[in-house]
Motif scaffolding. Structure first.
Motif, PDB file in Angstrom:
ATOM      1  N   ALA A  95      -6.066 -12.469  14.801  1.00 11.13           N
ATOM      2  CA  ALA A  95      -6.469 -12.443  13.389  1.00 11.13           C
ATOM      3  C   ALA A  95      -5.889 -11.233  12.676  1.00 11.13           C
ATOM      4  N   LEU A  96      -5.894 -10.072  13.339  1.00  7.80           N
ATOM      5  CA  LEU A  96      -5.317  -8.877  12.733  1.00  7.80           C
ATOM      6  C   LEU A  96      -3.809  -9.032  12.560  1.00  7.80           C
ATOM      7  N   ASN A  97      -3.152  -9.633  13.530  1.00  2.76           N
ATOM      8  CA  ASN A  97      -1.716  -9.897  13.425  1.00  2.76           C
ATOM      9  C   ASN A  97      -1.416 -10.773  12.216  1.00  2.76           C
ATOM     10  N   ARG A  98      -2.199 -11.844  12.052  1.00  2.00           N
ATOM     11  CA  ARG A  98      -2.009 -12.742  10.905  1.00  2.00           C
ATOM     12  C   ARG A  98      -2.276 -12.014   9.592  1.00  2.00           C
ATOM     13  N   HIS A  99      -3.282 -11.139   9.576  1.00  2.00           N
ATOM     14  CA  HIS A  99      -3.611 -10.413   8.353  1.00  2.00           C
ATOM     15  C   HIS A  99      -2.498  -9.439   7.976  1.00  2.00           C
ATOM     16  N   ILE A 100      -1.909  -8.769   8.964  1.00  2.00           N
ATOM     17  CA  ILE A 100      -0.780  -7.873   8.694  1.00  2.00           C
ATOM     18  C   ILE A 100       0.381  -8.662   8.103  1.00  2.00           C
ATOM     19  N   THR A 101       0.681  -9.812   8.699  1.00  2.00           N
ATOM     20  CA  THR A 101       1.770 -10.652   8.206  1.00  2.00           C
ATOM     21  C   THR A 101       1.489 -11.141   6.798  1.00  2.00           C
ATOM     22  N   LYS A 102       0.265 -11.569   6.535  1.00  2.00           N
ATOM     23  CA  LYS A 102      -0.101 -12.086   5.218  1.00  2.00           C
ATOM     24  C   LYS A 102       0.046 -11.009   4.145  1.00  2.00           C
ATOM     25  N   LEU A 103      -0.461  -9.816   4.413  1.00  2.00           N
ATOM     26  CA  LEU A 103      -0.374  -8.759   3.413  1.00  2.00           C
ATOM     27  C   LEU A 103       1.052  -8.233   3.265  1.00  2.00           C
ATOM     28  N   SER A 104       1.833  -8.260   4.327  1.00  2.00           N
ATOM     29  CA  SER A 104       3.219  -7.794   4.247  1.00  2.00           C
ATOM     30  C   SER A 104       4.091  -8.757   3.450  1.00  2.00           C
ATOM     31  N   ASN A 105       3.739 -10.019   3.469  1.00  2.00           N
ATOM     32  CA  ASN A 105       4.548 -11.034   2.796  1.00  2.00           C
ATOM     33  C   ASN A 105       3.939 -11.481   1.470  1.00  2.00           C
ATOM     34  N   ASN A 106       3.023 -10.711   0.918  1.00  2.00           N
ATOM     35  CA  ASN A 106       2.385 -11.033  -0.339  1.00  2.00           C
ATOM     36  C   ASN A 106       3.361 -10.707  -1.466  1.00  2.00           C
ATOM     37  N   LYS A 107       4.140 -11.706  -1.908  1.00  2.00           N
ATOM     38  CA  LYS A 107       5.244 -11.468  -2.836  1.00  2.00           C
ATOM     39  C   LYS A 107       4.785 -11.030  -4.221  1.00  2.00           C
ATOM     40  N   SER A 108       3.575 -11.389  -4.622  1.00  2.00           N
ATOM     41  CA  SER A 108       3.129 -10.998  -5.951  1.00  2.00           C
ATOM     42  C   SER A 108       2.778  -9.518  -6.009  1.00  2.00           C
ATOM     43  N   VAL A 109       2.623  -8.879  -4.883  1.00  2.00           N
ATOM     44  CA  VAL A 109       2.223  -7.476  -4.842  1.00  2.00           C
ATOM     45  C   VAL A 109       3.344  -6.579  -4.347  1.00  2.00           C
ATOM     46  N   VAL A 110       4.260  -7.102  -3.587  1.00  2.00           N
ATOM     47  CA  VAL A 110       5.294  -6.299  -2.936  1.00  2.00           C
ATOM     48  C   VAL A 110       6.224  -5.695  -3.974  1.00  2.00           C
ATOM     49  N   SER A 111       6.480  -4.405  -3.838  1.00  2.00           N
ATOM     50  CA  SER A 111       7.418  -3.737  -4.742  1.00  2.00           C
ATOM     51  C   SER A 111       8.800  -3.693  -4.095  1.00  2.00           C
ATOM     52  N   LYS A 112       9.814  -3.516  -4.921  1.00  2.00           N
ATOM     53  CA  LYS A 112      11.164  -3.435  -4.374  1.00  2.00           C
ATOM     54  C   LYS A 112      11.468  -2.051  -3.828  1.00  2.00           C
ATOM     55  N   HIS A 113      10.708  -1.066  -4.269  1.00  2.00           N
ATOM     56  CA  HIS A 113      10.913   0.303  -3.819  1.00  2.00           C
ATOM     57  C   HIS A 113       9.706   0.745  -3.016  1.00  2.00           C
ATOM     58  N   PRO A 114       9.919   1.617  -2.042  1.00  2.00           N
ATOM     59  CA  PRO A 114       8.773   2.107  -1.269  1.00  2.00           C
ATOM     60  C   PRO A 114       7.731   2.767  -2.168  1.00  2.00           C
ATOM     61  N   VAL A 115       6.498   2.604  -1.805  1.00  2.00           N
ATOM     62  CA  VAL A 115       5.389   3.140  -2.580  1.00  2.00           C
ATOM     63  C   VAL A 115       5.231   4.619  -2.290  1.00  2.00           C
ATOM     64  N   LYS A 116       5.010   5.392  -3.350  1.00  2.00           N
ATOM     65  CA  LYS A 116       4.775   6.820  -3.164  1.00  2.00           C
ATOM     66  C   LYS A 116       3.410   7.008  -2.526  1.00  2.00           C
ATOM     67  N   PRO A 117       3.269   7.990  -1.642  1.00  2.00           N
ATOM     68  CA  PRO A 117       1.961   8.211  -1.016  1.00  2.00           C
ATOM     69  C   PRO A 117       0.891   8.510  -2.065  1.00  2.00           C
ATOM     70  N   GLY A 118      -0.237   7.842  -1.935  1.00  2.00           N
ATOM     71  CA  GLY A 118      -1.355   8.061  -2.836  1.00  2.00           C
ATOM     72  C   GLY A 118      -1.266   7.288  -4.136  1.00  2.00           C
ATOM     73  N   PHE A 119      -0.231   6.467  -4.324  1.00  2.00           N
ATOM     74  CA  PHE A 119      -0.074   5.712  -5.560  1.00  2.00           C
ATOM     75  C   PHE A 119      -0.256   4.236  -5.273  1.00  2.00           C
ATOM     76  N   ASP A 120      -1.167   3.617  -5.989  1.00  2.00           N
ATOM     77  CA  ASP A 120      -1.390   2.184  -5.833  1.00  2.00           C
ATOM     78  C   ASP A 120      -0.853   1.496  -7.080  1.00  2.00           C
ATOM     79  N   HIS A 121       0.275   0.792  -6.957  1.00  2.00           N
ATOM     80  CA  HIS A 121       0.915   0.193  -8.119  1.00  2.00           C
ATOM     81  C   HIS A 121       0.189  -1.043  -8.626  1.00  2.00           C
ATOM     82  N   ARG A 122      -0.869  -1.469  -7.952  1.00  2.00           N
ATOM     83  CA  ARG A 122      -1.603  -2.651  -8.401  1.00  2.00           C
ATOM     84  C   ARG A 122      -2.755  -2.307  -9.337  1.00  2.00           C
TER      85      ARG A 122
END
Length: 134
Positions: A95-122
């Motif tokens: 279940a944790l493996n599936r959850h990691i995959t789901k959140l990693s492939n969430n295209k509506s949230v994924v940014s093209k650039h790495p996220v700065k530490p402590g910054f939530d772009h959502r």
């Protein structure tokens, strides 16, 4: 001479019978847990580094990973893993493996650039409360 050959034949037959009986005995479950926690942690770290996971998502996944670690420790407390405990740990890991995959492939949230530490772009933009933004 016949007695010694009869005795050695019986000895060989007894050894063969004992070895096949030992091999045919049911093997107990090994008392090792097959949950790969370091691999799951590396997947979370890679998602943060690539920008596929936000800090909020990473925090949520790390919380689930800690809960899985606690489950492993409680299962190993008596140094025996039952079939039920093994099944439970395997399903939690999957279940944790599936959850990691789901959140990693969430295209509506994924940014093209790495996220700065402590910054939530959502986080939504909140305009001034004193103005009317219609």
């Amino acid at each position: 001479m016949k007695i010694s050959s009869l005795f050695s034949g019986a000895l060989v037959a007894g050894v063969l019978f004992a070895s096949t009986a030992a091999l045919a005995a049911p093997q107990p479950f090994h008392n090792r847990v097959d949950v790969n926690i370091p691999q799951l942690e590396m997947r979370i770290d890679a998602g943060i580094k690539s920008g596929k996971l936000t800090p909020t998502e990473a925090h949520q996944l790390r919380t689930e990973l800690r809960q899985l670690s606690v489950s492993v420790k409680s299962a190993m407390k008596d140094r025996k893993i039952t079939k039920w405990e093994r099944t439970s740990l395997d399903s939690k890991e999957a279940a944790l493996n599936r959850h990691i995959t789901k959140l990693s492939n969430n295209k509506s949230v994924v940014s093209k650039h790495p996220v700065k530490p402590g910054f939530d772009h959502r986080t939504p933009f909140k305009p001034d409360q004193g103005r009317n933004w219609r």
